[in-house]
Design a protein around this motif. Structure first.
Motif, PDB file in Angstrom:
ATOM      1  N   HIS A 187      -0.203  10.083  17.196  1.00 34.70           N
ATOM      2  CA  HIS A 187      -0.429  11.674  16.795  1.00 34.70           C
ATOM      3  C   HIS A 187      -1.365  11.964  16.953  1.00 34.70           C
ATOM      4  N   SER A 204      -3.827  15.048  15.594  1.00 30.45           N
ATOM      5  CA  SER A 204      -3.973  15.905  14.198  1.00 30.45           C
ATOM      6  C   SER A 204      -4.521  17.429  14.846  1.00 30.45           C
ATOM      7  N   ARG A 205      -4.329  18.178  14.002  1.00 27.77           N
ATOM      8  CA  ARG A 205      -4.811  19.769  14.340  1.00 27.77           C
ATOM      9  C   ARG A 205      -6.454  19.518  14.550  1.00 27.77           C
ATOM     10  N   ARG A 206      -6.939  18.711  13.697  1.00 27.77           N
ATOM     11  CA  ARG A 206      -8.413  18.630  13.543  1.00 27.77           C
ATOM     12  C   ARG A 206      -8.882  17.933  14.819  1.00 27.77           C
ATOM     13  N   ALA A 239      -7.251  17.944  17.747  1.00 32.38           N
ATOM     14  CA  ALA A 239      -6.865  18.828  18.932  1.00 32.38           C
ATOM     15  C   ALA A 239      -8.087  19.969  19.034  1.00 32.38           C
ATOM     16  N   ALA A 240      -8.580  20.401  17.740  1.00 31.94           N
ATOM     17  CA  ALA A 240      -9.620  21.095  17.671  1.00 31.94           C
ATOM     18  C   ALA A 240     -11.090  20.686  18.401  1.00 31.94           C
TER      19      ALA A 240
END
Length: 202
Positions: A181, A183-185, A187-188
């Motif tokens: 997975h 995470s949004r962090r 991906a940023a």
């Protein structure tokens, strides 16, 4: 007996160590080259900032906020300084013997690791039956070789920063191959790394 509170004695997490070492290792050559040579362009400087932020985000879990003891943080900074010094010293090697310093570095690293294993009484990690580890070693040597060639073609700070963006590719490959997975962090962080590449190349 009441349990003692876990505060500053908690060991540093792998995410925080990776973040600190990665950012320090990339920032040190950038600062050195900026002070001793022609400064990079404004777009490249913005790319460096985006790259350092991307490295920080992509190597972190973003889920733990535990305190880090001073010794763990100091070791992470020392690791980053060692990475940065490696980048700087390799950049000063003459092209008449391009791969000799890389071979010397690998041999010294192997001997040092072997001494640490012997000192701690652990068995030697021989290559037999460890094909993935051997493949990883080959890829690591290839990465160092490509970095060495790149820093002779372009600016040292550009080669260092682009090389230091490898955690972004690790996250993407882990998602594709291992179905891990993101995470949004993270991906940023990957997005910032891609932006950094575009700015530096421009």
């Amino acid at each position: 007996f009441e349990p003692e509170p876990v505060t500053s004695q908690m060991p540093a997490s792998a995410a925080i160590v990776a973040q600190t070492a990665g950012v320090v290792g990339a920032a040190l050559p950038v600062v050195s080259v900026t002070l001793t040579a022609d400064p990079p362009t404004l777009l490249q400087m913005l790319g460096f900032v985006a790259a350092l932020a991307g490295i920080w985000l992509v190597t972190g879990s973003g889920s733990n906020g535990e305190a880090v003891n001073q010794r763990g943080f100091a070791l992470a900074v020392f690791a980053g300084v060692a990475f940065g010094a490696f980048f700087l010293l390799i950049g000063r090697v003459q092209t008449t013997a391009p791969f000799t310093p890389l071979a010397v570095g690998k041999i010294v690293g192997f001997l040092l690791a072997l001494l640490l294993l012997i000192g701690r009484g652990r068995p030697s990690p021989w290559a037999a039956g460890r094909s993935l580890a051997v493949l990883g070693g080959i890829l690591d040597a290839a990465g160092n070789s490509f970095y060495f060639l790149a820093q002779h073609i372009t600016r040292l700070d550009i080669a260092v920063v682009l090389t230091s963006l490898y955690p972004a590719s690790t996250v993407v490959l882990a998602y594709i191959i291992l179905r891990e997975h993101i995470s949004r962090r993270q991906a940023a962080g990957v997005a910032l790394c891609l932006l950094a590449i575009a700015l530096i190349v421009l």
